[in-house]
Design a protein around this motif. Structure first.
Motif, mmCIF file in Angstrom:
data_model
loop_
_atom_site.group_PDB
_atom_site.id
_atom_site.type_symbol
_atom_site.label_atom_id
_atom_site.label_comp_id
_atom_site.label_asym_id
_atom_site.label_seq_id
_atom_site.Cartn_x
_atom_site.Cartn_y
_atom_site.Cartn_z
ATOM 1 N N ARG A 1 -11.442 9.211 5.803
ATOM 2 C CA ARG A 1 -11.218 7.882 4.614
ATOM 3 C C ARG A 1 -10.047 7.457 4.818
ATOM 4 N NH1 ARG A 1 -10.817 12.130 1.109
ATOM 5 N NH2 ARG A 1 -8.783 11.569 0.814
ATOM 6 N N ARG A 2 -8.924 8.422 5.044
ATOM 7 C CA ARG A 2 -7.365 7.765 5.236
ATOM 8 C C ARG A 2 -7.427 6.515 6.475
ATOM 9 N NH1 ARG A 2 -2.636 10.493 3.258
ATOM 10 N NH2 ARG A 2 -3.234 11.956 2.016
ATOM 11 N N ILE B 1 0.846 -1.233 -0.012
ATOM 12 C CA ILE B 1 0.141 0.009 -0.008
ATOM 13 C C ILE B 1 0.876 1.272 -0.090
ATOM 14 C CG2 ILE B 1 -0.252 -0.079 2.561
ATOM 15 C CD1 ILE B 1 -2.971 1.181 2.271
ATOM 16 N N LYS C 1 -9.935 4.813 7.418
ATOM 17 C CA LYS C 1 -10.433 3.558 6.972
ATOM 18 C C LYS C 1 -9.821 2.841 6.126
ATOM 19 C CE LYS C 1 -14.557 2.219 4.628
ATOM 20 N NZ LYS C 1 -15.483 2.363 3.569
ATOM 21 N N ARG C 2 -9.018 3.478 5.224
ATOM 22 C CA ARG C 2 -8.196 2.850 4.169
ATOM 23 C C ARG C 2 -6.790 2.115 4.811
ATOM 24 N NH1 ARG C 2 -4.290 5.762 2.501
ATOM 25 N NH2 ARG C 2 -2.741 5.170 1.176
ATOM 26 N N LEU C 3 -6.230 2.600 5.804
ATOM 27 C CA LEU C 3 -5.496 2.033 6.861
ATOM 28 C C LEU C 3 -5.706 0.654 7.391
ATOM 29 C CD1 LEU C 3 -3.797 5.302 8.235
ATOM 30 C CD2 LEU C 3 -2.722 3.912 6.458
ATOM 31 N N TRP C 4 -7.076 0.991 7.934
ATOM 32 C CA TRP C 4 -7.653 -0.482 8.532
ATOM 33 C C TRP C 4 -8.005 -1.425 7.772
ATOM 34 C CZ3 TRP C 4 -8.844 -2.293 13.278
ATOM 35 C CH2 TRP C 4 -8.883 -1.355 14.058
ATOM 36 N N GLU C 5 -8.484 -1.219 6.243
ATOM 37 C CA GLU C 5 -8.641 -2.118 5.307
ATOM 38 C C GLU C 5 -7.459 -2.786 4.879
ATOM 39 O OE1 GLU C 5 -11.127 0.170 2.740
ATOM 40 O OE2 GLU C 5 -12.967 -0.083 3.832
ATOM 41 N N ALA C 6 -6.388 -1.908 4.737
ATOM 42 C CA ALA C 6 -4.969 -2.418 4.287
ATOM 43 C C ALA C 6 -4.259 -3.333 5.164
ATOM 44 C CB ALA C 6 -4.120 -1.221 4.040
ATOM 45 N N ASP D 1 -0.477 9.733 6.066
ATOM 46 C CA ASP D 1 -0.632 8.485 6.734
ATOM 47 C C ASP D 1 0.091 8.081 7.978
ATOM 48 O OD1 ASP D 1 -2.702 7.888 4.690
ATOM 49 O OD2 ASP D 1 -0.985 7.261 3.406
ATOM 50 N N THR E 1 -11.144 13.693 4.990
ATOM 51 C CA THR E 1 -10.008 13.101 4.680
ATOM 52 C C THR E 1 -9.431 12.227 5.571
ATOM 53 O OG1 THR E 1 -9.575 14.968 3.040
ATOM 54 C CG2 THR E 1 -7.400 13.846 3.631
#
Length: 165
Positions: free
Chosen positions: A41-42, A4, A44-49, A10, A38
């Motif tokens: 959203r970020r 990622i 959430k992306r860090l969790w999903e990754a 981040d 922002t």
């Protein structure tokens, strides 16, 4: 494992969350200097990754001692007779589910595993040793070091210094 792309924002988010994961999205956004949408959203992306594994409360052992007792902490080195991948995996799986084992590291050179364990007292350690080590025919050597004082405990990863290296 999929890679990622991580940028400085981040990393600031991850660093802030390591210090206080209970921050509201608004407070976190202000601390990291991004807008609340922002930030949301970020994160959430860090969790999903999978970069954020879980959120936990770190308990104060000294404050809990009047209720739970201080207990006994030990660093335990384990050497196995046979170190084939399947034997290492089997041992790791078996000890990982025991709640007395707080941390488990597969290490090299030296012993095969280093464990951090916490139990109520010495009889509880003896029961753990019987359950996890003595009853396993593949365990060759066990060396335990009992803690007399915890000088430092910090689960936070050094993100800012790691980026400079």
């Amino acid at each position: 494992m999929e890679s990622i792309d991580i940028d400085e924002t981040d990393l600031r988010l991850l660093d802030a969350l390591q210090t206080n994961a209970a921050l509201s999205n608004l407070a976190l956004a202000a601390q990291v200097h991004v807008s609340p949408p922002t930030c949301l959203r970020r994160v959430k992306r860090l969790w999903e990754a999978g970069l954020i594994e879980r959120q936990v409360a770190i308990l104060n052992a000294d404050r809990l001692a009047p209720v739970l007792g201080h207990g006994l902490s030990a660093v335990v080195e384990i050497s196995l007779d046979r170190q084939g991948a399947e034997m290492l995996d089997a041992f790791e799986q078996r000890i990982s589910v025991d709640e007395a084992v707080q941390q488990c590291y597969r290490v090299s050179p030296g012993p095969d595993f280093v464990l951090i364990v916490h139990v109520a007292d010495m009889p509880a350690y003896q029961a753990l040793a019987q359950r996890l080590f003595t009853s396993d025919a593949n365990v060759r050597n066990v060396k335990a070091f009992f803690s007399v004082k915890r000088a430092k405990f910090e689960p936070k990863m050094a993100i800012s210094s790691a980026r400079r290296a």
